[in-house]
Design a protein around this motif. Structure first.
Motif, PDB file in Angstrom:
ATOM      1  N   GLU A  57      19.654  51.612  -8.829  1.00  0.00           N
ATOM      2  CA  GLU A  57      18.901  50.602  -8.089  1.00  0.00           C
ATOM      3  C   GLU A  57      18.735  49.335  -8.912  1.00  0.00           C
ATOM      4  OE1 GLU A  57      15.215  52.319  -6.904  1.00  0.00           O
ATOM      5  OE2 GLU A  57      16.136  53.741  -5.488  1.00  0.00           O
ATOM      6  N   ASN A  63      22.062  47.435  -8.906  1.00  0.00           N
ATOM      7  CA  ASN A  63      22.308  46.776  -7.617  1.00  0.00           C
ATOM      8  C   ASN A  63      21.491  45.495  -7.495  1.00  0.00           C
ATOM      9  OD1 ASN A  63      24.091  48.767  -6.871  1.00  0.00           O
ATOM     10  ND2 ASN A  63      22.573  49.957  -5.733  1.00  0.00           N
ATOM     11  N   LYS A  64      20.234  45.544  -7.933  1.00  0.00           N
ATOM     12  CA  LYS A  64      19.391  44.353  -7.869  1.00  0.00           C
ATOM     13  C   LYS A  64      19.922  43.260  -8.788  1.00  0.00           C
ATOM     14  CE  LYS A  64      15.094  46.734  -6.641  1.00  0.00           C
ATOM     15  NZ  LYS A  64      13.716  47.076  -7.100  1.00  0.00           N
ATOM     16  N   LYS A  65      20.410  43.673  -9.969  1.00  0.00           N
ATOM     17  CA  LYS A  65      20.908  42.696 -10.930  1.00  0.00           C
ATOM     18  C   LYS A  65      22.180  42.024 -10.414  1.00  0.00           C
ATOM     19  CE  LYS A  65      22.787  44.154 -14.738  1.00  0.00           C
ATOM     20  NZ  LYS A  65      22.989  44.725 -16.097  1.00  0.00           N
ATOM     21  N   HIS A  71      22.906  41.339  -7.406  1.00  0.00           N
ATOM     22  CA  HIS A  71      22.619  40.450  -6.283  1.00  0.00           C
ATOM     23  C   HIS A  71      21.852  39.194  -6.699  1.00  0.00           C
ATOM     24  CE1 HIS A  71      23.739  43.988  -3.911  1.00  0.00           C
ATOM     25  NE2 HIS A  71      23.938  43.142  -2.919  1.00  0.00           N
ATOM     26  N   ARG A  72      21.597  39.034  -7.986  1.00  0.00           N
ATOM     27  CA  ARG A  72      20.918  37.823  -8.421  1.00  0.00           C
ATOM     28  C   ARG A  72      21.845  36.619  -8.275  1.00  0.00           C
ATOM     29  NH1 ARG A  72      18.444  40.310 -14.017  1.00  0.00           N
ATOM     30  NH2 ARG A  72      16.822  41.597 -13.070  1.00  0.00           N
TER      31      ARG A  72
END
Length: 290
Positions: free
Chosen positions: A236, A239-241, A243-244
């Protein structure tokens, strides 16, 4: 409206709320789980015996058992006897789901047949399900033994923090044995080589996740499921990184230690997600059929 509870000293059962509040289970499966947990630990289970204690038929009981198997509350495996012959099935009933037992189930119901003769005659008569005596010496290697933890101890403080995070989800969570909890934190730190900061972050993450916040309600459970949760947490975070919009210098604040290699972690995470996806899909279909 009110709940009227009779006062009693015998003929009662103490079970956790995890299974009763698990939204993946139907009321039928919850009732079946509660009944099985009310029996002695060495009880021998048969489908025919379960049917004798309710008005549900064979198909209804089997569907309830399949729900419990899919959700990790029940494991049934075939024993082997001499000369390669199969013996009766052995059942293991869990009061909290064991994620390692969850796997996609076939649509065909179990053909669990009792031994010839009257299998119920070997079961002891159920008189009381009071908790067993605690007078015997505790042989658990995770017990605090002679060490005592006070409120200034790092292990005690982290155990207390764990309780606070659980109570954010469930304010009625009862006060646990803080000495036992502190000792489990110590084992996680010393034997498993987990930094206190990483343990704290894993506590926070587990109690913010819809699934794990129901399963992980003690340091022992946290220790047991640590690697699997670390895989999911790292995935998780990655995935967040990704999408930055602006690429930043990578830090390790969101990463959790794991004893599993990155390649294995990726593979096992995909397997876990697929299993959970299939489990939820089948539970949804079962609910629609009901």
């Amino acid at each position: 409206m009110a709940i009227v509870r009779a006062k009693r000293k015998t003929n009662f059962t103490i079970i956790g709320n995890t299974g009763l509040k698990d939204k993946r289970l139907s009321l039928k499966a919850k009732g079946l789980l509660a009944y099985m947990l009310s029996l002695p630990d060495d009880w021998t289970f048969y489908e025919t015996e379960l049917m004798e204690h309710s008005k549900d038929g064979r198909d209804s009981v089997r569907k309830g058992l399949q729900e419990l198997e899919k959700s990790g509350y029940l494991v049934r495996f075939q024993k082997r006897e001499g000369k390669g012959k199969f013996g009766p099935k052995d059942w293991k009933v869990y009061d909290e789901p064991d994620i390692s037992t969850i796997s996609p189930q076939t649509e065909n119901p179990s053909t669990d047949n009792p031994l010839s003769g009257n299998p119920l005659s070997d079961n002891p008569t159920l008189l009381s399900t009071n908790e067993p005596s605690t007078d015997k010496q505790n042989t658990n290697s995770n017990s605090p033994k002679s060490k005592t933890y006070d409120e200034t101890d790092d292990n005690y403080q982290l155990a207390s923090y764990f309780v606070d995070k659980i109570r954010e989800n469930n304010p009625e969570f009862k006060e646990p044995n803080m000495q036992k909890w502190s000792n489990s934190i110590r084992l996680m730190h010393e034997r498993d080589n987990r930094d206190y900061s990483k343990i704290k972050k894993m506590i926070e993450w587990s109690q913010s996740d819809d699934f794990w916040s129901v399963v992980v309600l003690s340091p022992d459970k946290l220790r047991k499921q640590y690697d699997q949760m670390a895989m999911q947490a790292n995935r998780e975070f990655s995935n967040k990184k990704n999408h930055r919009s602006k690429r930043e210098k990578s830090t390790d604040w969101g990463k959790y230690e794991s004893n599993i290699s990155e390649e294995d972690a990726t593979k096992k995470q995909k397997e876990l997600q697929e299993r959970l996806k299939k489990m939820r899909s089948k539970n949804k279909n079962s609910s629609e059929e009901s």
